[in-house]
Scaffold this motif. Structure first.
Motif, PDB file in Angstrom:
ATOM      1  N   MET A  20       0.833  -1.200   0.000  1.00  0.00           N
ATOM      2  CA  MET A  20       0.000   0.000   0.000  1.00  0.00           C
ATOM      3  C   MET A  20       0.866   1.247   0.000  1.00  0.00           C
ATOM      4  O   MET A  20       0.551   2.223  -0.676  1.00  0.00           O
ATOM      5  CB  MET A  20      -0.934  -0.005   1.214  1.00  0.00           C
ATOM      6  CG  MET A  20      -2.104  -0.946   1.033  1.00  0.00           C
ATOM      7  SD  MET A  20      -3.352  -0.749   2.297  1.00  0.00           S
ATOM      8  CE  MET A  20      -3.744   0.970   2.189  1.00  0.00           C
ATOM      9  N   GLN A  21       1.988   1.224   0.734  1.00  0.00           N
ATOM     10  CA  GLN A  21       2.881   2.370   0.753  1.00  0.00           C
ATOM     11  C   GLN A  21       3.446   2.620  -0.644  1.00  0.00           C
ATOM     12  O   GLN A  21       3.500   3.749  -1.106  1.00  0.00           O
ATOM     13  CB  GLN A  21       4.019   2.137   1.748  1.00  0.00           C
ATOM     14  CG  GLN A  21       3.569   2.085   3.172  1.00  0.00           C
ATOM     15  CD  GLN A  21       4.641   1.526   4.094  1.00  0.00           C
ATOM     16  OE1 GLN A  21       5.748   1.213   3.671  1.00  0.00           O
ATOM     17  NE2 GLN A  21       4.305   1.395   5.355  1.00  0.00           N
ATOM     18  N   ASP A  23       2.092   1.678  -3.467  1.00  0.00           N
ATOM     19  CA  ASP A  23       0.990   2.124  -4.313  1.00  0.00           C
ATOM     20  C   ASP A  23       0.722   3.618  -4.144  1.00  0.00           C
ATOM     21  O   ASP A  23       0.416   4.307  -5.112  1.00  0.00           O
ATOM     22  CB  ASP A  23      -0.288   1.340  -4.003  1.00  0.00           C
ATOM     23  CG  ASP A  23      -0.221  -0.098  -4.500  1.00  0.00           C
ATOM     24  OD1 ASP A  23       0.681  -0.408  -5.316  1.00  0.00           O
ATOM     25  OD2 ASP A  23      -1.055  -0.910  -4.067  1.00  0.00           O
ATOM     26  N   GLU A  24       0.831   4.119  -2.919  1.00  0.00           N
ATOM     27  CA  GLU A  24       0.632   5.545  -2.671  1.00  0.00           C
ATOM     28  C   GLU A  24       1.682   6.392  -3.373  1.00  0.00           C
ATOM     29  O   GLU A  24       1.481   7.577  -3.582  1.00  0.00           O
ATOM     30  CB  GLU A  24       0.695   5.836  -1.170  1.00  0.00           C
ATOM     31  CG  GLU A  24      -0.505   5.377  -0.393  1.00  0.00           C
ATOM     32  CD  GLU A  24      -0.381   5.716   1.085  1.00  0.00           C
ATOM     33  OE1 GLU A  24       0.220   6.751   1.413  1.00  0.00           O
ATOM     34  OE2 GLU A  24      -0.894   4.942   1.890  1.00  0.00           O
ATOM     35  N   CYS A  25       2.803   5.800  -3.715  1.00  0.00           N
ATOM     36  CA  CYS A  25       3.909   6.548  -4.301  1.00  0.00           C
ATOM     37  C   CYS A  25       3.938   6.491  -5.829  1.00  0.00           C
ATOM     38  O   CYS A  25       4.777   7.157  -6.440  1.00  0.00           O
ATOM     39  CB  CYS A  25       5.240   6.016  -3.756  1.00  0.00           C
ATOM     40  SG  CYS A  25       5.418   6.307  -1.983  1.00  0.00           S
ATOM     41  N   ASN A  26       3.066   5.708  -6.425  1.00  0.00           N
ATOM     42  CA  ASN A  26       3.103   5.607  -7.881  1.00  0.00           C
ATOM     43  C   ASN A  26       2.762   6.936  -8.535  1.00  0.00           C
ATOM     44  O   ASN A  26       1.932   7.693  -8.048  1.00  0.00           O
ATOM     45  CB  ASN A  26       2.139   4.530  -8.370  1.00  0.00           C
ATOM     46  CG  ASN A  26       2.665   3.139  -8.112  1.00  0.00           C
ATOM     47  OD1 ASN A  26       3.874   2.915  -8.097  1.00  0.00           O
ATOM     48  ND2 ASN A  26       1.775   2.195  -7.890  1.00  0.00           N
ATOM     49  N   GLU A 135       4.643  16.597  -3.982  1.00  0.00           N
ATOM     50  CA  GLU A 135       3.899  16.070  -2.855  1.00  0.00           C
ATOM     51  C   GLU A 135       4.840  15.170  -2.074  1.00  0.00           C
ATOM     52  O   GLU A 135       5.515  14.327  -2.653  1.00  0.00           O
ATOM     53  CB  GLU A 135       2.695  15.266  -3.331  1.00  0.00           C
ATOM     54  CG  GLU A 135       1.906  14.628  -2.205  1.00  0.00           C
ATOM     55  CD  GLU A 135       0.737  13.820  -2.718  1.00  0.00           C
ATOM     56  OE1 GLU A 135      -0.346  14.412  -2.873  1.00  0.00           O
ATOM     57  OE2 GLU A 135       0.927  12.618  -2.993  1.00  0.00           O
ATOM     58  N   ASN A 137       5.118  12.751   1.566  1.00  0.00           N
ATOM     59  CA  ASN A 137       4.472  12.156   2.732  1.00  0.00           C
ATOM     60  C   ASN A 137       5.522  11.306   3.428  1.00  0.00           C
ATOM     61  O   ASN A 137       6.699  11.360   3.064  1.00  0.00           O
ATOM     62  CB  ASN A 137       3.206  11.368   2.345  1.00  0.00           C
ATOM     63  CG  ASN A 137       3.478  10.227   1.387  1.00  0.00           C
ATOM     64  OD1 ASN A 137       4.490   9.530   1.485  1.00  0.00           O
ATOM     65  ND2 ASN A 137       2.569  10.018   0.452  1.00  0.00           N
ATOM     66  N   TYR A 139       6.207   8.346   3.137  1.00  0.00           N
ATOM     67  CA  TYR A 139       6.742   7.277   2.298  1.00  0.00           C
ATOM     68  C   TYR A 139       7.526   7.764   1.089  1.00  0.00           C
ATOM     69  O   TYR A 139       8.464   7.119   0.650  1.00  0.00           O
ATOM     70  CB  TYR A 139       5.621   6.364   1.802  1.00  0.00           C
ATOM     71  CG  TYR A 139       4.737   5.858   2.901  1.00  0.00           C
ATOM     72  CD1 TYR A 139       5.247   5.076   3.934  1.00  0.00           C
ATOM     73  CD2 TYR A 139       3.385   6.179   2.929  1.00  0.00           C
ATOM     74  CE1 TYR A 139       4.437   4.621   4.955  1.00  0.00           C
ATOM     75  CE2 TYR A 139       2.570   5.717   3.943  1.00  0.00           C
ATOM     76  CZ  TYR A 139       3.103   4.939   4.948  1.00  0.00           C
ATOM     77  OH  TYR A 139       2.302   4.489   5.959  1.00  0.00           O
ATOM     78  N   TYR A 161      11.018   6.870  -3.246  1.00  0.00           N
ATOM     79  CA  TYR A 161      10.378   6.118  -2.179  1.00  0.00           C
ATOM     80  C   TYR A 161      11.353   6.052  -1.003  1.00  0.00           C
ATOM     81  O   TYR A 161      12.497   5.663  -1.164  1.00  0.00           O
ATOM     82  CB  TYR A 161      10.025   4.716  -2.691  1.00  0.00           C
ATOM     83  CG  TYR A 161       9.277   3.849  -1.717  1.00  0.00           C
ATOM     84  CD1 TYR A 161       8.054   4.261  -1.190  1.00  0.00           C
ATOM     85  CD2 TYR A 161       9.761   2.617  -1.341  1.00  0.00           C
ATOM     86  CE1 TYR A 161       7.346   3.457  -0.315  1.00  0.00           C
ATOM     87  CE2 TYR A 161       9.063   1.802  -0.448  1.00  0.00           C
ATOM     88  CZ  TYR A 161       7.857   2.229   0.048  1.00  0.00           C
ATOM     89  OH  TYR A 161       7.171   1.435   0.928  1.00  0.00           O
TER      90      TYR A 161
END
Length: 164
Positions: A20-21, A23-26, A135, A137, A139, A161
């Motif tokens: 999930m981490q 995926d959030e970075c794609n 952006e 975050n 991750y 990442y």
């Protein structure tokens, strides 16, 4: 038996959380003609792909692969230079840069590329009418911008990442 079940559950949760981490970075730039790479991809698989890597080097434990290709972006042939970064043989980030004209035509071209990218609305961090978007975050860091490097104008973007 309960201990084995708990261990399997924790491993599954960790793997799911890690995916999930990632995926959030794609990021998604293929609509403008730039390759999208999947974070977490294996170094050897990418190295053995049909890409023509010009440089391979190791710095501070990270491996880097650099290549370029010519693509047609908004009806103009452009050279895109990619740099892929690996840690522990997993892709943790990549950047691309596209050289554009050093005048108003270059800036107008960037705006047209930006409009096309926003049309697909897959990169939620690209909003408004700016020349730089980023952006971050816990991750990753995603970015896309108009920039000047070595007295030349470029479209520059990518993702890093931070967890792997």
């Amino acid at each position: 038996m309960k201990l084995i079940f708990l261990a399997i559950t924790l491993i599954t949760c960790f793997a799911y959380s890690n995916n999930m981490q990632v995926d959030e970075c794609n990021v998604f730039f293929k609509e403008i003609g730039v390759r999208d790479f999947e974070l977490g991809s294996d170094y050897q698989i990418i190295l053995n792909s049909k890409l023509n890597f010009e440089k391979k080097h190791l710095t501070n434990g990270n491996k880097f692969l650099i290549f370029q290709e010519e693509k047609n972006i908004l009806n103009k042939k452009r050279i895109i230079v990619y740099e892929l970064t690996f840690r522990a043989d997993k892709l943790i980030g990549y950047t691309f840069k596209i050289r554009i004209e050093n005048d108003k035509k270059g800036l107008d071209y960037f705006v047209k590329v930006l409009e096309k990218l926003k049309m697909y609305n897959q990169n939620g961090f690209i909003k408004g009418d700016n020349y730089a978007f980023m952006e971050t975050n816990e991750y990753c860091k995603k970015f896309f911008r108009f920039c000047e490097l070595d007295f030349n104008n470029y479209i520059f973007g990518g993702v890093n990442y931070n967890v792997m």
